[in-house]
Enzyme design. Structure first.
Site, PDB file in Angstrom:
ATOM      1  N   LYS A   1      19.165  64.044  59.853  1.00  0.00           N
ATOM      2  CA  LYS A   1      18.485  64.580  58.677  1.00  0.00           C
ATOM      3  C   LYS A   1      19.039  63.627  57.507  1.00  0.00           C
ATOM      4  CE  LYS A   1      16.394  67.778  60.738  1.00  0.00           C
ATOM      5  NZ  LYS A   1      16.781  67.387  62.366  1.00  0.00           N
ATOM      6  N   ASP A   2      17.945  63.684  56.561  1.00  0.00           N
ATOM      7  CA  ASP A   2      18.132  62.988  55.173  1.00  0.00           C
ATOM      8  C   ASP A   2      19.379  63.517  54.526  1.00  0.00           C
ATOM      9  OD1 ASP A   2      17.654  61.519  52.773  1.00  0.00           O
ATOM     10  OD2 ASP A   2      15.401  61.931  52.768  1.00  0.00           O
TER      11      ASP A   2
END
Length: 364
Positions: free
Chosen positions: A77-78
């Protein structure tokens, strides 16, 4: 290497800011199954901000007193976002105390355990089925009626399922390094290093985007042709198009079934029909040395939908007196799909997290 791929609905004129704060980009992993609350694996649902997924996994291992390879997760995830995702700790019958996890980080980094349970099976890469996004775009400048029309168009017609810029690295470094690596050819039979796998994946993704971009220009990206491999929106199984019935045409027009494009590997031609095969070859004709190089790496057969349909999409435009408008938009995407592919057709956005990254480098 080109990274300016064609728009399905023309390049948007309206501009706006993305990720002014990390809370402006919220992502929640949808696991697709409920942990059974038993077994030797500890499942932890964590909210993080400003923290790299792999780095957090190592910190979890450290706190739990286990080896780093005993901690797994389904997807990356970012870092520059507020994200919720599952981690899996192989701890046999122990219940690790993770209450001190936040102490391993400092502001503006934030980590919070939402839920901790058990499951009888290990969490493997790609186990989740989707990601839910809630995004806020600020400082909108342009025709808001045009933006409303674009939002409706994206909801009804989808967008080209491009790989996002994250795949190609900061300033396209993965493409630059990957091109040199692929053209050099595989040296020996040793297992590829993690970085080399990233480079290969970047070049393979670039070839997909190049081919898809040409099909966006011709209109093939959203329609089916005889002999195509296709996939229904609501089902994972793929099928060969043998008879283009009116019902199949109608389902495709409504976004219920999509063409599938093969990723480059040995025998990739079998993964599509004759018309699309010729279109892919034409779009990559100037890069055949790169294509041949990829094939020589013995990559597995994989494919990807040409069209991306946002699920459960909704939005709200906010505008106060003497203030520029803001857009809050939410949607779900199947795993492996990029929210930026939706956003690029909606707004010509400025990623403020990139600017902050550059500011930090300048200070250092």
């Amino acid at each position: 290497m080109n990274t300016e791929w064609r728009y399905a609905w023309s390049k948007p004129a309206i501009t706006g800011d993305l990720k002014t704060t990390v809370q402006d980009f919220y992502v929640e992993e949808v696991l697709g199954f409920e942990p059974d609350e038993q077994g030797e694996f500890c499942f932890v649902f964590i909210e993080k901000q400003g923290v790299n997924t792999d780095f957090l996994a190592k910190r979890l291992a450290q706190i739990a007193g286990i080896a780093p390879n005993k901690v797994t997760y389904s997807g990356v995830k970012d870092r520059h976002a507020c994200t919720r995702q599952w981690f899996c700790l192989h701890v046999l019958n122990q219940t690790p105390d993770l209450s001190s996890i936040q102490e391993a980080f400092r502001e503006p980094e934030s980590v919070r355990v939402i839920r901790q349970t058990r499951h009888s099976k290990k969490l493997r890469t790609g186990s989740h089925i989707a990601n839910r996004f809630v995004l806020r775009l600020r400082e909108l400048d342009g025709d808001l009626d045009e933006l409303q029309s674009r939002l409706e168009l994206i909801k009804l017609g989808g967008v080209p399922n491009y790989y996002g810029p994250q795949r190609f690295g900061i300033n396209g470094n993965n493409l630059h390094n990957g091109k040199g690596f692929v053209l050099k050819g595989r040296q020996g039979r040793n297992k590829l290093a993690k970085t080399e796998s990233f480079w290969l994946s970047a070049i393979r993704s670039w070839c997909f985007n190049e081919a898809l971009s040409q099909q966006v220009e011709s209109g093939m990206w959203a329609r089916l042709c005889d002999g195509d491999i296709a996939q229904y929106q609501a089902r994972d199984e793929q099928f060969r198009v043998k008879d283009m019935t009116a019902d199949l045409h109608l389902t495709a027009m409504r976004g219920g079934v999509h063409p599938v494009l093969p990723l480059i590997c040995e025998g990739w031609e079998a993964g599509t029909g004759p018309q699309r095969e010729q279109a892919i070859k034409a779009s990559l004709s100037g890069n055949m040395e790169l294509v041949d190089g990829l094939i020589n790496f013995g990559l597995s057969r994989e494919s990807r939908l040409a069209r991306l349909m946002p699920m459960e999409m909704a939005w709200e435009l906010l505008q106060g007196p003497n203030e520029k408008a803001q857009l809050i938009v939410e949607f779900s995407l199947s795993k492996g799909c990029f929210a930026t592919s939706i956003l690029r057709e909606m707004i010509d956005f400025r990623d403020k997290s990139v600017e902050k990254h550059h500011e930090n480098i300048d200070r250092e």
